[in-house]
Design an enzyme around this catalytic site. Sequence first.
Site, PDB file in Angstrom:
ATOM      1  N   CYS A 197       0.946   1.417  -5.187  1.00 51.49           N
ATOM      2  CA  CYS A 197      -0.351   2.781  -6.044  1.00 51.49           C
ATOM      3  C   CYS A 197      -0.249   4.369  -6.931  1.00 51.49           C
ATOM      4  O   CYS A 197       0.444   4.340  -5.936  1.00 51.49           O
ATOM      5  CB  CYS A 197      -2.164   2.816  -4.859  1.00 51.49           C
ATOM      6  SG  CYS A 197      -3.029   1.229  -5.034  1.00 51.49           S
ATOM      7  N   ARG A 224      -0.272   2.619 -11.744  1.00 52.09           N
ATOM      8  CA  ARG A 224       0.804   1.739 -10.556  1.00 52.09           C
ATOM      9  C   ARG A 224       1.882   3.059 -11.082  1.00 52.09           C
ATOM     10  O   ARG A 224       2.621   2.460 -12.043  1.00 52.09           O
ATOM     11  CB  ARG A 224       0.998   0.392 -10.298  1.00 52.09           C
ATOM     12  CG  ARG A 224      -0.243  -0.311 -10.263  1.00 52.09           C
ATOM     13  CD  ARG A 224      -0.308  -0.483  -9.563  1.00 52.09           C
ATOM     14  NE  ARG A 224      -1.544  -1.529  -9.122  1.00 52.09           N
ATOM     15  CZ  ARG A 224      -3.303  -0.618  -9.095  1.00 52.09           C
ATOM     16  NH1 ARG A 224      -3.331   0.647  -8.797  1.00 52.09           N
ATOM     17  NH2 ARG A 224      -4.011  -1.794  -9.100  1.00 52.09           N
ATOM     18  N   HIS A 262       0.717  -1.149  -0.003  1.00 52.44           N
ATOM     19  CA  HIS A 262       0.183   0.251   0.094  1.00 52.44           C
ATOM     20  C   HIS A 262       0.741   1.365   0.449  1.00 52.44           C
ATOM     21  O   HIS A 262       1.431   1.243   0.888  1.00 52.44           O
ATOM     22  CB  HIS A 262      -0.913   0.354   1.330  1.00 52.44           C
ATOM     23  CG  HIS A 262      -2.096  -0.660   1.124  1.00 52.44           C
ATOM     24  ND1 HIS A 262      -2.854  -0.587  -0.028  1.00 52.44           N
ATOM     25  CD2 HIS A 262      -2.755  -1.771   2.030  1.00 52.44           C
ATOM     26  CE1 HIS A 262      -4.139  -1.096   0.185  1.00 52.44           C
ATOM     27  NE2 HIS A 262      -3.756  -2.176   0.966  1.00 52.44           N
TER      28      HIS A 262
END
Length: 232
Positions: A200, A209, A131
Amino acid sequence: MSVRLVVRTFSELCITAGALIILFVVYFLFWTGVKAADAAEGGIDTLQSQWAREPVAQAPPPGSAETSPAEEPAPYRDGEPFATMHIPRFGSDWEWPVLESTAVGTLQRGLGHYSGTARPGGTGNFAVAGHRRTYGDPFKDFPKLRPGDAVVVNDGTTWFTYRIAKKPYRTVPTDTAVVDPVPRGSGFEGAGRYLTLTTCEPEWGSSHRLIAWAHLDATRPVSDGRPPELSG
C-alpha cells in the site's frame, strides 16, 4: 441541569472517547503485529515440518523444458503457506511465509501470492502482496528497495534469488497489469522469470500501490545450504 454537571458529563465523555481511541491505536499498532508475528512463525514452522516429512515437487530450473501436464505439481491450497521469503535489505532476520491468495485474512498471516501468477522460479510473473503497516508491517521498508537488492524465496527444494530491477514504482490499485506475465511498466521484454512485490501507498493509506519488480538471478538446491545473500 447545572453548568457544572454539563462540564463534568462532557469531560467524562471525552475521557471515555480518548480511552477508546488509545485502545484502537494500540490494537492496530501493537496487537495486530503480535498476532501476525505468531501466525507467521507458525506458518514457517508448518512449512519446515512438511518439508522434513515429505518431498516437494521441484519446479524445472531456468533453461530447461517445462514439465508436462501429468507432471505438474499440485496447486497451492488457498490460504496455506508454500514458501518463505527473505529480503536482506529489510534486515538479516526478515523472513515471512508466502501463502496462497491475497484475501484479507491471508494477508493478516503473512505475504500473499496472487493466485494465477507463476510459482517461484517459474516462467512468468511470481507476484506477492504484503501489508505496509499493521499485521507485522512486513513491507514497512518497501521504499528502501534499490536495483540489485536480493529477494530470496525458498519453496522447500530450491532457493530462488531474484534481483530488484528498479526503484519502487507508484501506481493505482486498479492497475492489474503490474502482475501480468510480462508486467507493464517493468522494462522487461518478452517471456522471463519475474517477481512482482506490491504494497500500500501511502504508508498509512491505501489510495495507491507501490510496486517493485525483479528478475530471477540464481537458483540453489536447499541441500547445498543457504545462498550467499543470506550468509551474512
